[in-house]
Design a protein around this motif. Sequence first.
Motif, PDB file in Angstrom:
ATOM      1  N   LEU A 174       0.817  -1.209   0.000  1.00  0.00           N
ATOM      2  CA  LEU A 174       0.000   0.000   0.000  1.00  0.00           C
ATOM      3  C   LEU A 174       0.852   1.262   0.000  1.00  0.00           C
ATOM      4  CD1 LEU A 174      -2.792  -1.184   2.437  1.00  0.00           C
ATOM      5  CD2 LEU A 174      -3.172  -0.348   0.111  1.00  0.00           C
ATOM      6  N   HIS A 175       1.921   1.254   0.788  1.00  0.00           N
ATOM      7  CA  HIS A 175       2.801   2.433   0.819  1.00  0.00           C
ATOM      8  C   HIS A 175       3.483   2.649  -0.531  1.00  0.00           C
ATOM      9  CE1 HIS A 175       3.232   2.485   5.508  1.00  0.00           C
ATOM     10  NE2 HIS A 175       2.106   3.022   5.084  1.00  0.00           N
ATOM     11  N   ASP A 176       3.935   1.571  -1.160  1.00  0.00           N
ATOM     12  CA  ASP A 176       4.555   1.697  -2.485  1.00  0.00           C
ATOM     13  C   ASP A 176       3.546   2.219  -3.500  1.00  0.00           C
ATOM     14  OD1 ASP A 176       6.912   0.742  -1.462  1.00  0.00           O
ATOM     15  OD2 ASP A 176       6.671  -1.295  -2.244  1.00  0.00           O
ATOM     16  N   ALA A 177       2.331   1.717  -3.439  1.00  0.00           N
ATOM     17  CA  ALA A 177       1.291   2.176  -4.364  1.00  0.00           C
ATOM     18  C   ALA A 177       0.973   3.645  -4.148  1.00  0.00           C
ATOM     19  CB  ALA A 177       0.036   1.331  -4.193  1.00  0.00           C
ATOM     20  N   ALA A 178       0.961   4.082  -2.899  1.00  0.00           N
ATOM     21  CA  ALA A 178       0.699   5.495  -2.610  1.00  0.00           C
ATOM     22  C   ALA A 178       1.778   6.379  -3.213  1.00  0.00           C
ATOM     23  CB  ALA A 178       0.621   5.711  -1.102  1.00  0.00           C
ATOM     24  N   ARG A 179       3.037   5.942  -3.106  1.00  0.00           N
ATOM     25  CA  ARG A 179       4.127   6.719  -3.702  1.00  0.00           C
ATOM     26  C   ARG A 179       3.997   6.758  -5.223  1.00  0.00           C
ATOM     27  NH1 ARG A 179       7.040   4.333   0.618  1.00  0.00           N
ATOM     28  NH2 ARG A 179       7.569   2.503  -0.645  1.00  0.00           N
ATOM     29  N   GLY A 180       3.657   5.635  -5.828  1.00  0.00           N
ATOM     30  CA  GLY A 180       3.487   5.606  -7.280  1.00  0.00           C
ATOM     31  C   GLY A 180       2.339   6.478  -7.740  1.00  0.00           C
ATOM     32  N   LEU A 181       1.246   6.486  -6.981  1.00  0.00           N
ATOM     33  CA  LEU A 181       0.097   7.313  -7.348  1.00  0.00           C
ATOM     34  C   LEU A 181       0.425   8.788  -7.209  1.00  0.00           C
ATOM     35  CD1 LEU A 181      -2.843   6.921  -8.250  1.00  0.00           C
ATOM     36  CD2 LEU A 181      -3.519   6.959  -5.845  1.00  0.00           C
ATOM     37  N   ARG A 195       3.924  -7.537  -6.069  1.00  0.00           N
ATOM     38  CA  ARG A 195       4.440  -7.994  -4.774  1.00  0.00           C
ATOM     39  C   ARG A 195       3.309  -8.457  -3.863  1.00  0.00           C
ATOM     40  NH1 ARG A 195       8.034  -3.889  -6.026  1.00  0.00           N
ATOM     41  NH2 ARG A 195       6.824  -2.273  -4.969  1.00  0.00           N
ATOM     42  N   LEU A 196       2.163  -7.806  -3.956  1.00  0.00           N
ATOM     43  CA  LEU A 196       1.018  -8.252  -3.161  1.00  0.00           C
ATOM     44  C   LEU A 196       0.513  -9.611  -3.638  1.00  0.00           C
ATOM     45  CD1 LEU A 196      -1.169  -5.087  -2.480  1.00  0.00           C
ATOM     46  CD2 LEU A 196       0.205  -6.398  -0.868  1.00  0.00           C
ATOM     47  N   ARG A 197       0.544  -9.816  -4.947  1.00  0.00           N
ATOM     48  CA  ARG A 197       0.168 -11.132  -5.461  1.00  0.00           C
ATOM     49  C   ARG A 197       1.137 -12.200  -4.961  1.00  0.00           C
ATOM     50  NH1 ARG A 197      -0.916  -8.856 -11.543  1.00  0.00           N
ATOM     51  NH2 ARG A 197      -3.142  -8.325 -11.296  1.00  0.00           N
ATOM     52  N   ALA A 198       2.424 -11.857  -4.969  1.00  0.00           N
ATOM     53  CA  ALA A 198       3.423 -12.815  -4.491  1.00  0.00           C
ATOM     54  C   ALA A 198       3.294 -13.086  -3.006  1.00  0.00           C
ATOM     55  CB  ALA A 198       4.831 -12.290  -4.809  1.00  0.00           C
ATOM     56  N   ALA A 199       2.699 -12.141  -2.278  1.00  0.00           N
ATOM     57  CA  ALA A 199       2.554 -12.293  -0.824  1.00  0.00           C
ATOM     58  C   ALA A 199       1.403 -13.202  -0.440  1.00  0.00           C
ATOM     59  CB  ALA A 199       2.358 -10.919  -0.179  1.00  0.00           C
ATOM     60  N   GLU A 200       0.676 -13.728  -1.416  1.00  0.00           N
ATOM     61  CA  GLU A 200      -0.431 -14.626  -1.091  1.00  0.00           C
ATOM     62  C   GLU A 200       0.047 -15.832  -0.293  1.00  0.00           C
ATOM     63  OE1 GLU A 200      -2.629 -15.738  -4.520  1.00  0.00           O
ATOM     64  OE2 GLU A 200      -3.625 -13.798  -4.723  1.00  0.00           O
ATOM     65  N   ALA A 243      -9.916  -7.812   2.619  1.00  0.00           N
ATOM     66  CA  ALA A 243      -9.327  -6.492   2.395  1.00  0.00           C
ATOM     67  C   ALA A 243      -8.217  -6.570   1.353  1.00  0.00           C
ATOM     68  CB  ALA A 243      -8.780  -5.934   3.712  1.00  0.00           C
ATOM     69  N   LEU A 244      -7.400  -7.615   1.407  1.00  0.00           N
ATOM     70  CA  LEU A 244      -6.320  -7.781   0.437  1.00  0.00           C
ATOM     71  C   LEU A 244      -6.876  -7.884  -0.982  1.00  0.00           C
ATOM     72  CD1 LEU A 244      -3.313  -8.262  -0.201  1.00  0.00           C
ATOM     73  CD2 LEU A 244      -3.729 -10.699   0.186  1.00  0.00           C
ATOM     74  N   ARG A 245      -7.948  -8.649  -1.143  1.00  0.00           N
ATOM     75  CA  ARG A 245      -8.553  -8.783  -2.475  1.00  0.00           C
ATOM     76  C   ARG A 245      -9.053  -7.436  -2.979  1.00  0.00           C
ATOM     77  NH1 ARG A 245     -12.226 -14.059  -0.890  1.00  0.00           N
ATOM     78  NH2 ARG A 245     -10.522 -15.561  -0.679  1.00  0.00           N
ATOM     79  N   ASN A 246      -9.700  -6.671  -2.108  1.00  0.00           N
ATOM     80  CA  ASN A 246     -10.208  -5.360  -2.522  1.00  0.00           C
ATOM     81  C   ASN A 246      -9.083  -4.393  -2.830  1.00  0.00           C
ATOM     82  OD1 ASN A 246     -13.166  -5.489  -2.451  1.00  0.00           O
ATOM     83  ND2 ASN A 246     -12.900  -6.001  -0.305  1.00  0.00           N
ATOM     84  N   VAL A 247      -7.996  -4.488  -2.076  1.00  0.00           N
ATOM     85  CA  VAL A 247      -6.856  -3.604  -2.328  1.00  0.00           C
ATOM     86  C   VAL A 247      -6.221  -3.930  -3.672  1.00  0.00           C
ATOM     87  CG1 VAL A 247      -4.470  -3.156  -1.591  1.00  0.00           C
ATOM     88  CG2 VAL A 247      -6.350  -2.975   0.045  1.00  0.00           C
ATOM     89  N   ARG A 248      -6.175  -5.187  -4.031  1.00  0.00           N
ATOM     90  CA  ARG A 248      -5.611  -5.530  -5.338  1.00  0.00           C
ATOM     91  C   ARG A 248      -6.434  -4.929  -6.469  1.00  0.00           C
ATOM     92  NH1 ARG A 248      -4.540 -11.882  -4.873  1.00  0.00           N
ATOM     93  NH2 ARG A 248      -4.747 -11.672  -7.128  1.00  0.00           N
ATOM     94  N   VAL A 249      -7.768  -4.933  -6.324  1.00  0.00           N
ATOM     95  CA  VAL A 249      -8.619  -4.263  -7.311  1.00  0.00           C
ATOM     96  C   VAL A 249      -8.333  -2.764  -7.302  1.00  0.00           C
ATOM     97  CG1 VAL A 249     -10.995  -3.760  -7.987  1.00  0.00           C
ATOM     98  CG2 VAL A 249     -10.396  -6.038  -7.123  1.00  0.00           C
ATOM     99  N   LEU A 250      -8.204  -2.210  -6.108  1.00  0.00           N
ATOM    100  CA  LEU A 250      -7.897  -0.778  -5.952  1.00  0.00           C
ATOM    101  C   LEU A 250      -6.631  -0.407  -6.713  1.00  0.00           C
ATOM    102  CD1 LEU A 250      -7.961   1.117  -2.539  1.00  0.00           C
ATOM    103  CD2 LEU A 250      -6.061   1.399  -4.117  1.00  0.00           C
ATOM    104  N   VAL A 322     -11.833   4.993  -5.058  1.00  0.00           N
ATOM    105  CA  VAL A 322     -12.546   5.484  -3.874  1.00  0.00           C
ATOM    106  C   VAL A 322     -13.469   4.399  -3.329  1.00  0.00           C
ATOM    107  CG1 VAL A 322     -14.216   7.165  -3.031  1.00  0.00           C
ATOM    108  CG2 VAL A 322     -12.371   7.893  -4.560  1.00  0.00           C
ATOM    109  N   ALA A 323     -14.210   3.754  -4.222  1.00  0.00           N
ATOM    110  CA  ALA A 323     -15.156   2.727  -3.792  1.00  0.00           C
ATOM    111  C   ALA A 323     -14.431   1.544  -3.141  1.00  0.00           C
ATOM    112  CB  ALA A 323     -15.975   2.244  -4.988  1.00  0.00           C
ATOM    113  N   GLN A 324     -13.308   1.137  -3.732  1.00  0.00           N
ATOM    114  CA  GLN A 324     -12.566   0.003  -3.182  1.00  0.00           C
ATOM    115  C   GLN A 324     -11.892   0.377  -1.860  1.00  0.00           C
ATOM    116  OE1 GLN A 324     -14.102  -2.469  -5.495  1.00  0.00           O
ATOM    117  NE2 GLN A 324     -12.429  -3.276  -4.263  1.00  0.00           N
ATOM    118  N   THR A 325     -11.509   1.647  -1.722  1.00  0.00           N
ATOM    119  CA  THR A 325     -10.970   2.098  -0.438  1.00  0.00           C
ATOM    120  C   THR A 325     -12.036   1.972   0.639  1.00  0.00           C
ATOM    121  OG1 THR A 325      -9.476   3.663  -1.520  1.00  0.00           O
ATOM    122  CG2 THR A 325      -9.948   4.033   0.816  1.00  0.00           C
TER     123      THR A 325
END
Length: 368
Positions: A174-181, A195-200, A243-250, A322-325
Motif C-alpha cells: 500500500l505504501h509503495d502504491a501510494a508513492r506511485g500514485l 508484490r502483493l500477489r506474491a505475498a499470497e 481487504a487484500l482482495r479489494n486492495v488488489r482491485v484498488l 474510492v469505492a474500493q478504499t
Amino acid sequence: MTVVLSRARAGLMLAIQAGLAAGLAWYVAHDLFGRPMPFFAPIAAVIALGSSVGQRLRRTSELVIGVAAGIGLGDGIILLIGNGPVQIGVIVLLAVLLATAAGGGAALIVQSASSAVLVATLTTANGPVWTRFLDALVGGGIALVVMTVLLPLNPLTVVRRAADPALRAFTDGLHDAARGLAAAEPEVIHGALERLRAAEGTFAAFSAAIEAAGENVAFAPARWRARGALAQYVDGAPQLTYALRNVRVLLRRAQTALDDHEPIPAVLPESVRHLGDAVELLRQEWDRGIEPVAARERALRAVAESGRAYQEGVGYSGGVVVAQTRTAVADLLRATGVEYAEATRQVRDAIGWSTRPRGARRRPGRST
C-alpha cells in the motif's frame, strides 16, 4: 550467522518434540510392548511431527492408514510372488494407486509406498503383520501426546510469527502504491501489485498457522489460557483476506487511472498511504495484545481522504479507487472486531455520506 541462528531458534521446539517423540515411541514399542525391532514407531512419530502445520491430526491419521496399506500390500505380494526388483516396482505401483484412489494426500501416498518398500526390502515374513501396524500406531499416538500435552507449541507465538510477514507485505504494498500514485508512476503501482500477489503465500501460511493454533489450543490444556489473545487473529484473518482482495482491485484501477491520465487529487494517494498505516498499526496492536483503536482511527482517516478526493473530482477509475478504499476499510474495521453494521455506519460517517439523501452523491467528474 544471525540468519542461521534465527532459523535454528525457530526450529528448536520442533526438533525437541521430534527427538522426545522418537525416543518415547521406541521405548513404548520395544520395552513395554516387547517388539524386538520397532523401527516403524520412531519413524511414524517423526513423520507425524513433521507434517504440515495445521494438519497434524489429519496427517497422522493418513500416516497410520498409509503404513497399514503399504505393509498389507508388501506382505501379500511377497507371499504370492516373492522378492525382487519387479515385485518392489509392483508393490509401489499398487500402493500409490490405492492411496490415490482413496483420495489421500501426499502423506498417505508417500507413506504407503515407502512402507511397502521397507517391508519388501528390510523385513522378513516372521511375525504377524499387525505388529508392524502397531508400531506405526504407537509412533503416531506418541507424537500426538508430545505435541498436545507434553511439549505443545505456543500457539500465539506461531500465529504472530506467521502474521508478521503477511501484514508487513500488505503495508509495504500500500505504501509503495501510494508513492506511485503521488508521483504519477504507474509502473510503481504495478510493482506493488505484483508484490502483493506474491505475498499470497504469506497469507496462506498465516491461515494455516491459525488453523494449527486452534487445534493446539483445543487439545493442549497448557495452552488454553492463550484462547483470548488468539481471538483477535482468528476473527480478523478472514477479513484481512477480503481487504487484500479489494486492495488488489484498488491498485489495478489506480494504475489504469494513471495510464488514462485521469485527474488524481493529492488526497487520493494520501488515502492509500493511510490505509497502509492502518494495516501496520493493526499488526503492532495485535502483537501487543491490545484493542486496535489506532488502526481503526487511521483506517477511517483513509476513507475520509478518499471521500475528499471524490469531491474534488476523479475519473472513472479514480471513482473505483474510492469505492474500493471504502470497501477495504470496512473489511479492516471488521478485522479489528467491529460488527458489520457498525463498520458500514462508521465508513459512511467518515466519508460524509451518512446524512446525504439517496441519489444526491455527485458522480465522479473531469475524466479524460
